[in-house]
Design a protein around this motif. Structure first.
Motif, PDB file in Angstrom:
ATOM      1  N   MET A  35       5.587   6.623  21.270  1.00 37.44           N
ATOM      2  CA  MET A  35       5.255   5.193  21.329  1.00 37.44           C
ATOM      3  C   MET A  35       6.506   4.398  20.951  1.00 37.44           C
ATOM      4  O   MET A  35       6.687   4.027  19.795  1.00 37.44           O
ATOM      5  N   ASP A  36       7.350   4.121  21.917  1.00 36.05           N
ATOM      6  CA  ASP A  36       8.658   3.525  21.602  1.00 36.05           C
ATOM      7  C   ASP A  36       8.800   2.129  22.208  1.00 36.05           C
ATOM      8  O   ASP A  36       8.159   1.796  23.205  1.00 36.05           O
ATOM      9  N   GLY A  37       9.665   1.337  21.592  1.00 38.06           N
ATOM     10  CA  GLY A  37       9.997   0.016  22.133  1.00 38.06           C
ATOM     11  C   GLY A  37       9.372  -1.152  21.387  1.00 38.06           C
ATOM     12  O   GLY A  37       9.478  -2.296  21.829  1.00 38.06           O
ATOM     13  N   TYR A  82       3.367   9.934  18.428  1.00 33.17           N
ATOM     14  CA  TYR A  82       4.502   9.950  17.497  1.00 33.17           C
ATOM     15  C   TYR A  82       4.505   8.620  16.748  1.00 33.17           C
ATOM     16  O   TYR A  82       4.820   7.570  17.314  1.00 33.17           O
ATOM     17  N   ALA A  83       4.149   8.658  15.465  1.00 29.98           N
ATOM     18  CA  ALA A  83       4.045   7.420  14.683  1.00 29.98           C
ATOM     19  C   ALA A  83       5.268   7.187  13.807  1.00 29.98           C
ATOM     20  O   ALA A  83       5.680   6.046  13.598  1.00 29.98           O
ATOM     21  N   PHE A  84       5.852   8.289  13.264  1.00 31.84           N
ATOM     22  CA  PHE A  84       7.003   8.127  12.362  1.00 31.84           C
ATOM     23  C   PHE A  84       7.753   9.452  12.316  1.00 31.84           C
ATOM     24  O   PHE A  84       7.177  10.492  11.985  1.00 31.84           O
ATOM     25  N   SER A  85       9.030   9.402  12.653  1.00 31.94           N
ATOM     26  CA  SER A  85       9.799  10.647  12.729  1.00 31.94           C
ATOM     27  C   SER A  85      10.533  10.930  11.416  1.00 31.94           C
ATOM     28  O   SER A  85      10.699  10.029  10.581  1.00 31.94           O
ATOM     29  N   GLU A 110      13.492  11.238  11.191  1.00 32.68           N
ATOM     30  CA  GLU A 110      14.736  10.456  11.263  1.00 32.68           C
ATOM     31  C   GLU A 110      14.491   8.970  10.969  1.00 32.68           C
ATOM     32  O   GLU A 110      15.424   8.223  10.677  1.00 32.68           O
ATOM     33  N   ASN A 111      13.229   8.533  11.056  1.00 36.86           N
ATOM     34  CA  ASN A 111      12.945   7.099  10.876  1.00 36.86           C
ATOM     35  C   ASN A 111      13.135   6.617   9.431  1.00 36.86           C
ATOM     36  O   ASN A 111      13.167   5.407   9.176  1.00 36.86           O
ATOM     37  N   TRP A 112      13.295   7.557   8.477  1.00 36.64           N
ATOM     38  CA  TRP A 112      13.554   7.164   7.083  1.00 36.64           C
ATOM     39  C   TRP A 112      14.898   6.442   6.958  1.00 36.64           C
ATOM     40  O   TRP A 112      15.139   5.765   5.960  1.00 36.64           O
ATOM     41  N   THR A 113      15.768   6.603   7.950  1.00 34.41           N
ATOM     42  CA  THR A 113      17.090   5.966   7.871  1.00 34.41           C
ATOM     43  C   THR A 113      17.020   4.468   8.197  1.00 34.41           C
ATOM     44  O   THR A 113      18.021   3.766   8.106  1.00 34.41           O
ATOM     45  N   ARG A 114      15.862   3.975   8.574  1.00 30.46           N
ATOM     46  CA  ARG A 114      15.712   2.531   8.864  1.00 30.46           C
ATOM     47  C   ARG A 114      15.676   1.730   7.556  1.00 30.46           C
ATOM     48  O   ARG A 114      15.449   2.301   6.485  1.00 30.46           O
ATOM     49  N   PRO A 115      15.855   0.418   7.636  1.00 32.87           N
ATOM     50  CA  PRO A 115      15.795  -0.389   6.406  1.00 32.87           C
ATOM     51  C   PRO A 115      14.495  -0.143   5.643  1.00 32.87           C
ATOM     52  O   PRO A 115      13.429   0.029   6.255  1.00 32.87           O
ATOM     53  N   ILE A 137       4.445  11.394  27.606  1.00 32.52           N
ATOM     54  CA  ILE A 137       4.756  10.019  28.017  1.00 32.52           C
ATOM     55  C   ILE A 137       5.697   9.411  26.987  1.00 32.52           C
ATOM     56  O   ILE A 137       5.473   9.542  25.786  1.00 32.52           O
ATOM     57  N   ARG A 138       6.775   8.763  27.454  1.00 39.89           N
ATOM     58  CA  ARG A 138       7.593   7.959  26.544  1.00 39.89           C
ATOM     59  C   ARG A 138       7.633   6.543  27.079  1.00 39.89           C
ATOM     60  O   ARG A 138       8.020   6.335  28.239  1.00 39.89           O
ATOM     61  N   THR A 139       7.270   5.579  26.263  1.00 36.45           N
ATOM     62  CA  THR A 139       7.367   4.181  26.666  1.00 36.45           C
ATOM     63  C   THR A 139       8.710   3.631  26.199  1.00 36.45           C
ATOM     64  O   THR A 139       9.435   4.282  25.446  1.00 36.45           O
ATOM     65  N   LEU A 179      13.767  13.161  23.938  1.00 34.03           N
ATOM     66  CA  LEU A 179      12.650  13.718  23.160  1.00 34.03           C
ATOM     67  C   LEU A 179      12.620  13.208  21.725  1.00 34.03           C
ATOM     68  O   LEU A 179      11.563  13.196  21.092  1.00 34.03           O
ATOM     69  N   SER A 180      13.786  12.816  21.198  1.00 31.04           N
ATOM     70  CA  SER A 180      13.865  12.354  19.809  1.00 31.04           C
ATOM     71  C   SER A 180      13.126  13.291  18.846  1.00 31.04           C
ATOM     72  O   SER A 180      12.372  12.833  17.972  1.00 31.04           O
ATOM     73  N   ASN A 181      13.339  14.588  19.022  1.00 31.96           N
ATOM     74  CA  ASN A 181      12.830  15.597  18.059  1.00 31.96           C
ATOM     75  C   ASN A 181      11.299  15.710  18.048  1.00 31.96           C
ATOM     76  O   ASN A 181      10.703  16.042  17.029  1.00 31.96           O
TER      77      ASN A 181
HETATM   78  C1  IPE Z   1      10.918   8.040  18.339  1.00 30.64           C
HETATM   79  O1  IPE Z   1      11.424   6.777  18.511  1.00 30.64           O
HETATM   80  C2  IPE Z   1      10.035   8.084  17.122  1.00 30.64           C
HETATM   81  C3  IPE Z   1       8.761   7.384  17.236  1.00 30.64           C
HETATM   82  C4  IPE Z   1       8.306   6.784  18.304  1.00 30.64           C
HETATM   83  C5  IPE Z   1       7.945   7.404  16.054  1.00 30.64           C
HETATM   84  P1  IPE Z   1      12.858   6.340  17.899  1.00 30.64           P
HETATM   85  O2  IPE Z   1      13.021   4.907  18.229  1.00 30.64           O
HETATM   86  O3  IPE Z   1      12.903   6.699  16.464  1.00 30.64           O
HETATM   87  O4  IPE Z   1      13.851   7.270  18.692  1.00 30.64           O
HETATM   88  P2  IPE Z   1      15.393   7.053  19.033  1.00 30.64           P
HETATM   89  O5  IPE Z   1      16.058   6.638  17.752  1.00 30.64           O
HETATM   90  O6  IPE Z   1      15.466   5.995  20.063  1.00 30.64           O
HETATM   91  O7  IPE Z   1      15.848   8.369  19.549  1.00 30.64           O
END
Ligand code: IPE
Ligand code: IPE
Ligand code: MG
Length: 271
Positions: A45-47, A88-91, A93-98, A213-215, A221-223
């Motif tokens: 669920m991206d974007g 995919y709600a939270f990866s 890697e997403n901990w690196t966000r503010p 599906i990736r939006t 794949l972002s892991n």
């Molecule tokens: C993938 O999206 C993770 C989720 C949708 C939860 P990101 O936005 O984190 O992926 P990158 O940084 O574009 O690869």
């Protein structure tokens, strides 16, 4: 304290348009090939952030809008009788966000669970969280346990929410579990086969992913579900997640209907 932080996230979930589970003969499903559906659909669920920024809003507004969309997509998945829906709600890697965005997302997941718990249960949904749940805030872990416990005997769609999830992290945890079994003499290295690995992953009990599906227009794949997508059909939607409607979802399903899946073999007419 938590409630104060939650206020914003939860309030934005309320007041949504009610979208009922579409019936088999709903116009939404016109043209769907019911004999050739995916069993397991996974969604990146991206974007959200870009969608919000494009309208002059802060990124978190996009996350709240995305939560509403998820509810409708889950209802559509139920209407389609899908066996599994993994989002995919939270990866990892997403901990690196503010920190403020991370906190907002944790609260949003908590608020979503609290608000949707009963309705999901009534819809016979079996919710399960995948990822390193122990790494999440305690208040969220507690809500997750409650939700999983409530719905554990449900027989409808398996709704997997990937939170603090990374495909590599999942594999590390699975390998560690297997290594302990070998060390304890319960199994030998020769017992490490495909089935054992699949049973050791967080997605144990789900079929392999048929459609991913990736939006949001990116093509990576972002892991996400690195093992499980081995033969998944990939579908990239240009629209950002907050604009991904049930209609967009059904469009992806119909495209899947027409994909020629060969699994490394040949079609009958080519043999
Ligand atoms: C993938 O999206 C993770 C989720 C949708 C939860 P990101 O936005 O984190 O992926 P990158 O940084 O574009 O690869
Ligand atoms: C996906 O949307 C949600 C999460 C990763 C939590 P993003 O927040 O990645 O939005 P973009 O990709 O930056 O627009
Ligand atoms: Mg993104």
């Amino acid at each position: 304290m938590i409630n104060k932080l939650l206020g914003k996230a939860v309030m934005t979930l309320a007041g949504r348009d009610d979208f009922a589970i579409p019936k088999h003969d709903s116009p939404l499903f016109e043209g769907v090939d019911w004999d050739n559906l995916p069993r397991h659909v996974a969604v990146i669920m991206d974007g959200n952030g870009r969608w919000a920024n494009a309208q002059g809003q802060v990124r978190t507004v996009g996350h709240s809008a995305g939560a509403k969309v998820l509810k409708n997509i889950l209802k559509t998945a139920i209407g389609l009788n899908l066996e599994s829906l993994t989002v995919y709600a939270f990866s990892t890697e997403n901990w690196t966000r503010p920190a403020t965005e991370v906190k907002f997302l944790m609260n949003l997941i908590y608020g979503y669970l609290k608000q949707e718990l009963q309705e999901m249960h009534e819809d016979n949904v079996r919710i399960h969280f995948i990822g390193d749940i122990a790494g999440l805030p305690d208040y969220l872990q507690e809500e997750i346990r409650k939700a999983e416990e409530l719905m554990k005997n449900n027989t409808g769609v398996k709704f997997n929410v990937a939170t603090n999830y990374g495909g590599q992290d999942e594999m590390i945890r699975a390998i560690q579990k297997i290594a302990v079994s070998v060390q304890n003499g319960e199994i030998t290295p020769a017992d490490i086969q495909k089935e054992l690995i699949e049973d050791s992953l967080d997605t144990c009990g789900n079929p392999p992913v048929d459609l991913l599906i990736r939006t949001g227009g990116d093509h990576r794949l972002s892991n996400f579900l690195l093992w499980q997508v081995a033969y998944a059909e990939f579908y990239s939607a240009e629209v950002p997640w907050p604009e991904f409607s049930p209609k967009c979802f059904v469009k992806a399903i119909k495209e899947f209907n027409n994909r020629d899946r060969r699994f490394g073999g040949l079609n009958d007419d080519k043999k």
